[in-house]
Design an enzyme around this catalytic site. Structure first.
Site, mmCIF file in Angstrom:
data_model
loop_
_atom_site.group_PDB
_atom_site.id
_atom_site.type_symbol
_atom_site.label_atom_id
_atom_site.label_comp_id
_atom_site.label_asym_id
_atom_site.label_seq_id
_atom_site.Cartn_x
_atom_site.Cartn_y
_atom_site.Cartn_z
ATOM 1 N N GLY A 78 3.897 1.754 -10.923
ATOM 2 C CA GLY A 78 3.239 2.956 -10.958
ATOM 3 C C GLY A 78 2.919 3.756 -12.178
ATOM 4 O O GLY A 78 2.568 4.721 -12.330
ATOM 5 N N GLY A 108 1.003 -2.514 -6.137
ATOM 6 C CA GLY A 108 0.872 -1.321 -5.469
ATOM 7 C C GLY A 108 -0.802 -0.947 -5.819
ATOM 8 O O GLY A 108 -1.498 -1.507 -5.270
ATOM 9 N N GLY A 109 -0.791 -0.065 -6.908
ATOM 10 C CA GLY A 109 -2.027 0.652 -7.336
ATOM 11 C C GLY A 109 -3.215 -0.296 -7.245
ATOM 12 O O GLY A 109 -4.285 0.140 -6.727
ATOM 13 N N TRP A 127 0.628 -1.218 -0.059
ATOM 14 C CA TRP A 127 0.030 0.080 0.009
ATOM 15 C C TRP A 127 0.777 1.272 0.117
ATOM 16 O O TRP A 127 0.406 2.393 -0.200
ATOM 17 C CB TRP A 127 -0.945 -0.049 1.124
ATOM 18 C CG TRP A 127 -2.249 -0.786 1.071
ATOM 19 C CD1 TRP A 127 -2.389 -1.636 -0.161
ATOM 20 C CD2 TRP A 127 -3.176 -1.340 1.972
ATOM 21 N NE1 TRP A 127 -3.360 -2.510 0.080
ATOM 22 C CE2 TRP A 127 -3.971 -2.278 1.428
ATOM 23 C CE3 TRP A 127 -3.206 -1.074 3.413
ATOM 24 C CZ2 TRP A 127 -4.914 -2.751 2.198
ATOM 25 C CZ3 TRP A 127 -4.339 -1.497 4.005
ATOM 26 C CH2 TRP A 127 -5.010 -2.540 3.683
ATOM 27 N N LYS A 128 2.158 1.215 0.245
ATOM 28 C CA LYS A 128 3.254 2.288 0.215
ATOM 29 C C LYS A 128 2.497 3.365 1.207
ATOM 30 O O LYS A 128 1.915 2.766 2.320
ATOM 31 C CB LYS A 128 3.104 3.015 -1.146
ATOM 32 C CG LYS A 128 3.450 2.030 -2.286
ATOM 33 C CD LYS A 128 3.855 2.353 -3.601
ATOM 34 C CE LYS A 128 4.208 1.280 -4.648
ATOM 35 N NZ LYS A 128 4.862 1.584 -5.713
ATOM 36 N N GLU A 154 10.798 -6.066 -10.039
ATOM 37 C CA GLU A 154 10.135 -4.888 -10.306
ATOM 38 C C GLU A 154 10.981 -4.063 -11.239
ATOM 39 O O GLU A 154 11.769 -3.409 -10.546
ATOM 40 C CB GLU A 154 9.719 -4.299 -9.024
ATOM 41 C CG GLU A 154 9.061 -5.279 -8.034
ATOM 42 C CD GLU A 154 8.080 -4.330 -6.971
ATOM 43 O OE1 GLU A 154 6.707 -4.224 -7.197
ATOM 44 O OE2 GLU A 154 8.684 -3.567 -6.387
HETATM 45 P P1 PGA Z 1 2.436 -0.714 -8.939
HETATM 46 O O1 PGA Z 1 3.644 -0.901 -7.630
HETATM 47 O O2 PGA Z 1 1.617 -1.957 -9.085
HETATM 48 O O3 PGA Z 1 1.695 0.505 -8.458
HETATM 49 O O4 PGA Z 1 3.360 -0.428 -10.314
HETATM 50 C C1 PGA Z 1 4.402 -2.026 -7.600
HETATM 51 C C2 PGA Z 1 5.452 -1.865 -6.446
HETATM 52 O O5 PGA Z 1 5.681 -0.666 -6.427
HETATM 53 O O6 PGA Z 1 5.472 -2.666 -5.707
#
Ligand code: PGA
Length: 254
Positions: free
Chosen positions: A175, A236-237, A11-12, A169
């Site tokens: 993102g 993430g998103g 979730w950052k 990644e």
């Molecule tokens: P994202 O992020 O799915 O929004 O691209 C992935 C991450 O940074 O772990």
């Protein structure tokens, strides 16, 4: 050998305790079935870990932190120790995420200290690696991944490595909405597995779960997870909304 899928929500810097509660209450129904073929993990910000832990008790969903200190305790303002993560019930910790590397200057050596500290505390590191667009375009992909793997996993034993989850990644896919094609991702994963084999032996390399991260969403999770060397996702998103995270997993496990 078939490795069990492992999909984590990163979730950052999103979702305090209230939004965390709302997400988990909405996500948990139905998660039992999904978890039969996929380990599911949620990584909220530090302050939301306690409420998440209490809601996830007796559920199949595991809890992760997004970072941890390389120190045990003491005068380290703003840091959180492994023992504190143990106390709140976190089982995993994301380490070496590209945002930590790029924005906060974390080096391979520093990340390695955190990985070793996490392992000592019985936390499972989700160890992140990945190249930037410039690095890929200038032909440095393999060199970058080799340095990140050898530096970040330095001094780990074969037994240690059996506990580690790796997340590949590509920075240019995080993102951005741009996903590596399944072929690009598979190629990089296969290479990372080769590196793990060189460092820890074939058996560990074959057993290590390697997640893909970078714009994974419900519409592409099936195709990515179908690749031989892709064993899960760090999301993430698309993990910020319960329905989207559920669909992403459901599409991946079929
Ligand atoms: P994202 O992020 O799915 O929004 O691209 C992935 C991450 O940074 O772990």
């Amino acid at each position: 050998m078939k490795r069990k899928l492992i999909i984590a929500a990163n979730w950052k810097m999103n979702k305090g305790p209230a939004e965390t509660t709302e997400f988990i209450e909405s996500f948990l129904p139905g998660s039992e079935e999904l978890s039969e073929s996929c380990d599911i993990i949620i990584a909220p910000p530090y302050v939301s870990l306690p409420v998440a832990a209490s809601l996830l008790v007796d559920s199949p969903v595991a809890l992760s932190a997004q970072n941890v200190s390389e120190q045990d305790e003491g005068a380290f303002t703003g840091e959180v120790a492994t023992r504190m993560l143990n106390e709140v019930g976190a089982q995993y910790v994301i380490l070496g995420h590209s945002e930590r590397r790029a924005i906060y200057g974390e080096s391979d050596e520093f990340i390695n200290a955190k990985v070793r500290k996490a392992l000592t505390a019985g936390l499972v590191p989700i160890f992140c690696i990945g190249e930037t667009l410039e690095e890929r375009e200038s032909g440095e992909l393999e060199e970058v991944l080799r340095a990140q793997v050898s530096g970040g996993l330095a001094d780990l034993t074969v037994e240690d490595m059996a506990e580690v989850v790796v997340a590949y990644e590509p920075v240019w896919a995080i993102g951005t909405g741009v996903t590596a094609t399944p072929d690009q991702a598979q190629e990089a994963h296969a290479f990372v597995r080769t590196l793990l084999g060189d460092q820890f032996g074939a058996e560990v390399a074959a057993a290590t779960r390697i997640q893909y991260g970078g714009s994974v969403k419900p519409g592409n999770s099936a195709e990515l997870m179908a690749q031989t060397d892709i064993d899960g996702a760090l999301v993430g998103g698309a993990s910020l909304e319960a329905g989207s995270f559920r669909d992403l997993i459901a599409n991946a496990v079929v």
